[in-house]
Structures are given as structure tokens and as C-alpha cells.
Design a protein around this motif. Structure first.
Motif, mmCIF file in Angstrom:
data_model
loop_
_atom_site.group_PDB
_atom_site.id
_atom_site.type_symbol
_atom_site.label_atom_id
_atom_site.label_comp_id
_atom_site.label_asym_id
_atom_site.label_seq_id
_atom_site.Cartn_x
_atom_site.Cartn_y
_atom_site.Cartn_z
ATOM 1 N N VAL A 1 13.807 13.123 31.700
ATOM 2 C CA VAL A 1 14.542 11.971 31.182
ATOM 3 C C VAL A 1 15.044 11.190 32.385
ATOM 4 O O VAL A 1 15.728 11.750 33.240
ATOM 5 N N ASP B 1 18.531 20.732 27.916
ATOM 6 C CA ASP B 1 17.142 20.834 27.464
ATOM 7 C C ASP B 1 16.141 19.994 28.257
ATOM 8 O O ASP B 1 14.969 19.959 27.893
ATOM 9 N N HIS B 2 16.602 19.290 29.286
ATOM 10 C CA HIS B 2 15.727 18.332 29.959
ATOM 11 C C HIS B 2 15.861 18.397 31.475
ATOM 12 O O HIS B 2 16.872 18.853 32.006
ATOM 13 N N SER C 1 11.452 18.593 29.461
ATOM 14 C CA SER C 1 10.837 17.263 29.526
ATOM 15 C C SER C 1 11.741 16.330 30.339
ATOM 16 O O SER C 1 12.965 16.380 30.225
#
Length: 135
Positions: A65, A95-96, A63
Motif C-alpha cells: 500500500v 496486513d500490508h 500486499s
């Protein structure tokens, strides 16, 4: 009020000397900015939006950011820590899809309109920037 001796000098001449010193310092900074960019080249890529070139640091998957620095500051602030450990950029990359930009007039991004572009004007450029990045 009557000013005598040194007080008269300070009252009438000090503002002029301070202005001259400030102009000299600004000129020295301008001369050294090219040297700084050669010594510390931009770490990211560049994306053009509305005639301005934005430096963009982008890394990771997941995702998205978007990291926006304050004033003053620049995108690399998110990679730096005082203790040499990983910055917030490195922590989020796990994770991003992390995107950090240099805001208008900071870091390696163009200045735009001689500084007339305020916060709202900069915010208006963000959708175009994200679209150019494929986001």
C-alpha cells in the motif's frame, strides 16, 4: 483620486513593508530548518531517485500500500492522529507492506529543481522509487 495623510502612507508603503516581513519570515524559517531536523530526525530511510533523496517510511508484510500525502504534508501525517490513537499507517501495517513517502519538497525529501517539479513530474518519479524499493 487624491490620497491624504495615513491613506497615502498605506497605499504606497504597506506593500513594501509586507514584502520585507515575508522575506524576514522566510529567512527565519530557513535558519530553523536545520534545528528542526536535529530535534525531529527523519523516522524513515532514504532512497535516491533521479538525483533526489526521498524519505521512505516502510513497515509490515503483505500486499503493498503506497500512501501519498497532500499539500502541505509529510509522510508522518499517516502516523499521527488527533486523539493519540493509532494512525492509518499503524492500522494498515497489520496486513500490508505499507510505504509512505515524503513528496518532493516536503518533509525530509529534497526539493528538486527549485520547486519547478509539479505533480505530474512527481508522479513520473514514482515507478523509479518503487523499483528502487524492490516493488
Amino acid at each position: 483620486m487624491v490620497l491624504e495623510g495615513g491613506m497615502r502612507f498605506l497605499f504606497f508603503r504597506l506593500p513594501g513593508y509586507l514584502l520585507f516581513t515575508a522575506l524576514v519570515l522566510v529567512g527565519v524559517q530557513a535558519l530553523h530548518s536545520d534545528d528542526m531536523q536535529r530535534t525531529f530526525p527523519a523516522a524513515g530511510s532514504f532512497v535516491a531517485v533521479d538525483g533526489l533523496n526521498f524519505q521512505v517510511l516502510r513497515q509490515g508484510q503483505g500486499s503493498p500500500v503506497l500512501l501519498l500525502h497532500g499539500s502541505p504534508g509529510f509522510a508522518d501525517d499517516f502516523r499521527l492522529t488527533g486523539d493519540g490513537g493509532p494512525g492509518v499507517f499503524e492500522l494498515l501495517v497489520v496486513d500490508h507492506d505499507v510505504i509512505a513517502i515524503d513528496r518532493v519538497g516536503y518533509g525530509y525529501t529534497d526539493g528538486g529543481n527549485d520547486g519547478a517539479l509539479g505533480l505530474f513530474g512527481q508522479a513520473d518519479l514514482l515507478p523509479g522509487l518503487l523499483a528502487a524499493l524492490g516493488g
